[in-house]
Enzyme design. Sequence first.
Site, PDB file in Angstrom:
ATOM      1  N   HIS A 128      41.256  40.810  35.929  1.00 45.86           N
ATOM      2  CA  HIS A 128      42.615  40.373  36.298  1.00 45.86           C
ATOM      3  C   HIS A 128      42.944  38.988  35.742  1.00 45.86           C
ATOM      4  O   HIS A 128      43.889  38.348  36.192  1.00 45.86           O
ATOM      5  CB  HIS A 128      42.803  40.400  37.822  1.00 45.86           C
ATOM      6  CG  HIS A 128      42.872  41.792  38.390  1.00 45.86           C
ATOM      7  ND1 HIS A 128      42.821  42.075  39.733  1.00 45.86           N
ATOM      8  CD2 HIS A 128      42.989  42.996  37.766  1.00 45.86           C
ATOM      9  CE1 HIS A 128      42.908  43.388  39.925  1.00 45.86           C
ATOM     10  NE2 HIS A 128      42.987  43.967  38.745  1.00 45.86           N
ATOM     11  N   CYS A 156      54.004  25.621  25.035  1.00 40.17           N
ATOM     12  CA  CYS A 156      52.881  25.741  24.102  1.00 40.17           C
ATOM     13  C   CYS A 156      52.924  24.601  23.079  1.00 40.17           C
ATOM     14  O   CYS A 156      53.971  24.354  22.464  1.00 40.17           O
ATOM     15  CB  CYS A 156      52.990  27.082  23.386  1.00 40.17           C
ATOM     16  SG  CYS A 156      51.737  27.341  22.123  1.00 40.17           S
ATOM     17  N   THR A 197      36.166  43.769  48.403  1.00 42.49           N
ATOM     18  CA  THR A 197      37.455  44.260  47.879  1.00 42.49           C
ATOM     19  C   THR A 197      37.991  45.354  48.787  1.00 42.49           C
ATOM     20  O   THR A 197      37.220  46.167  49.297  1.00 42.49           O
ATOM     21  CB  THR A 197      37.358  44.766  46.424  1.00 42.49           C
ATOM     22  OG1 THR A 197      38.631  45.303  46.047  1.00 42.49           O
ATOM     23  CG2 THR A 197      36.283  45.817  46.214  1.00 42.49           C
TER      24      THR A 197
HETATM   25  P1  OAD Z   1      42.190  42.126  49.279  1.00 39.62           P
HETATM   26  O1  OAD Z   1      42.839  40.983  49.968  1.00 39.62           O
HETATM   27  O2  OAD Z   1      42.989  43.355  49.073  1.00 39.62           O
HETATM   28  O3  OAD Z   1      40.871  42.553  50.084  1.00 39.62           O
HETATM   29  C1  OAD Z   1      39.895  41.626  50.466  1.00 39.62           C
HETATM   30  C2  OAD Z   1      38.739  42.376  51.077  1.00 39.62           C
HETATM   31  O4  OAD Z   1      37.720  41.437  51.382  1.00 39.62           O
HETATM   32  C3  OAD Z   1      39.066  43.118  52.375  1.00 39.62           C
HETATM   33  O5  OAD Z   1      38.571  44.436  52.287  1.00 39.62           O
HETATM   34  C4  OAD Z   1      38.312  42.314  53.438  1.00 39.62           C
HETATM   35  O6  OAD Z   1      37.830  43.131  54.494  1.00 39.62           O
HETATM   36  C5  OAD Z   1      37.159  41.754  52.638  1.00 39.62           C
HETATM   37  N1  OAD Z   1      36.568  40.506  53.170  1.00 39.62           N
HETATM   38  C6  OAD Z   1      37.192  39.453  53.746  1.00 39.62           C
HETATM   39  N2  OAD Z   1      36.335  38.468  54.020  1.00 39.62           N
HETATM   40  C7  OAD Z   1      35.107  38.898  53.614  1.00 39.62           C
HETATM   41  C8  OAD Z   1      33.794  38.333  53.621  1.00 39.62           C
HETATM   42  N3  OAD Z   1      33.548  37.116  54.098  1.00 39.62           N
HETATM   43  N4  OAD Z   1      32.781  39.077  53.119  1.00 39.62           N
HETATM   44  C9  OAD Z   1      32.999  40.323  52.632  1.00 39.62           C
HETATM   45  N5  OAD Z   1      34.214  40.895  52.591  1.00 39.62           N
HETATM   46  C10 OAD Z   1      35.251  40.208  53.075  1.00 39.62           C
HETATM   47  O7  OAD Z   1      41.596  41.558  47.905  1.00 39.62           O
HETATM   48  P2  OAD Z   1      41.155  42.376  46.602  1.00 39.62           P
HETATM   49  O8  OAD Z   1      40.523  43.664  46.947  1.00 39.62           O
HETATM   50  O9  OAD Z   1      40.420  41.432  45.735  1.00 39.62           O
HETATM   51  O10 OAD Z   1      45.409  41.657  41.959  1.00 39.62           O
HETATM   52  O11 OAD Z   1      42.566  42.656  45.948  1.00 39.62           O
HETATM   53  C11 OAD Z   1      42.597  43.337  44.735  1.00 39.62           C
HETATM   54  C12 OAD Z   1      43.722  42.826  43.887  1.00 39.62           C
HETATM   55  O12 OAD Z   1      44.951  42.876  44.622  1.00 39.62           O
HETATM   56  C13 OAD Z   1      43.617  41.364  43.499  1.00 39.62           C
HETATM   57  O13 OAD Z   1      42.812  41.153  42.367  1.00 39.62           O
HETATM   58  C14 OAD Z   1      45.046  41.010  43.188  1.00 39.62           C
HETATM   59  C15 OAD Z   1      45.688  41.652  44.399  1.00 39.62           C
HETATM   60  O14 OAD Z   1      47.008  41.987  44.272  1.00 39.62           O
HETATM   61  C16 OAD Z   1      46.246  41.058  41.112  1.00 39.62           C
HETATM   62  O15 OAD Z   1      46.738  39.965  41.342  1.00 39.62           O
HETATM   63  C17 OAD Z   1      46.509  41.845  39.868  1.00 39.62           C
END
Ligand code: OAD
Length: 251
Positions: A128, A156, A197
């Site tokens: 990303h 730029c 995630t």
């Molecule tokens: P999310 O905010 O969707 O999910 C975060 C996850 O981390 C959740 O499942 C939580 O339960 C978990 N979590 C929180 N604290 C934690 C901890 N201490 N240990 C383990 N797990 C924990 O974030 P992403 O899955 O990264 O994309 O989101 C995916 C994408 O959506 C991002 O890259 C971004 C966003 O829109 C773009 O910007 C293109």
Amino acid sequence: MPDPASNELENALEQAASLLRGVRRVAVLTGAGISVESGLATFRGAGGLWEGHRVEDVATPRAFEADPNLVWRFYNLRRANLATVKPNPGHFALVQLEQRLRDGFTLVTQNVDGLHQLAGSKNVLEIHGAIRRVRCTGCGLTLDRGVDPLADLPKCAQCGALLRPDVVWFEEMLPDHVWPNAELAVKRCQCLLVIGTSALVYPAAGLIDKARSRDAKIVEVNLAPTPATAGVDIALQGPAGILLPDLIKRL
Ligand code: OAD
């Protein structure tokens, strides 16, 4: 009386350690959850980044065209936040795993915070993008500009066009010099670790199915169940900053 939940976690950790001891090729997919213990917010849920902002206003190509100032203000704030955060034990545990597996390790991250590299991870694929980098909307030049705030509408130095954050926005393709390598690593791995995630955003979340379709074992580390949990081999429920060092210590 022993706590059944902690017994279950202990067993799952042992199983995961035994699995990792027996494999040579591991891929890892990380999301915002691994950086929570560094003090960064996740995207979804209470206090998440998308709670205070409409995605359409700050993270789409159309939003940038309509109001680049607003979009840059959002990203400058996120850049400024990064100035004070440091990698946590979860990031460092993955560095240790890479040292153990050497060429057999690929870390695919959805995070744009650069904390894996700061911790010392080498083979990192940022699917990303990276918030430290800017990309020219005119000539395509990309540059690492660190975390200092940039001018309101940074230009730029080479061609004078507007710069944008070098991150992937909604409705955009993933970078074609990175994504195929992530797919390849996942297809080749014997074990995929899925960490912090929500497994809701595609195509990233599709990597989990891709690994499974090649018979890789899937280990998930998350505070809470996700849509992927039902299909994983081992689910470790808890904070990545505690569970990952514990897991790696057992290898
Ligand atoms: P999310 O905010 O969707 O999910 C975060 C996850 O981390 C959740 O499942 C939580 O339960 C978990 N979590 C929180 N604290 C934690 C901890 N201490 N240990 C383990 N797990 C924990 O974030 P992403 O899955 O990264 O994309 O989101 C995916 C994408 O959506 C991002 O890259 C971004 C966003 O829109 C773009 O910007 C293109």
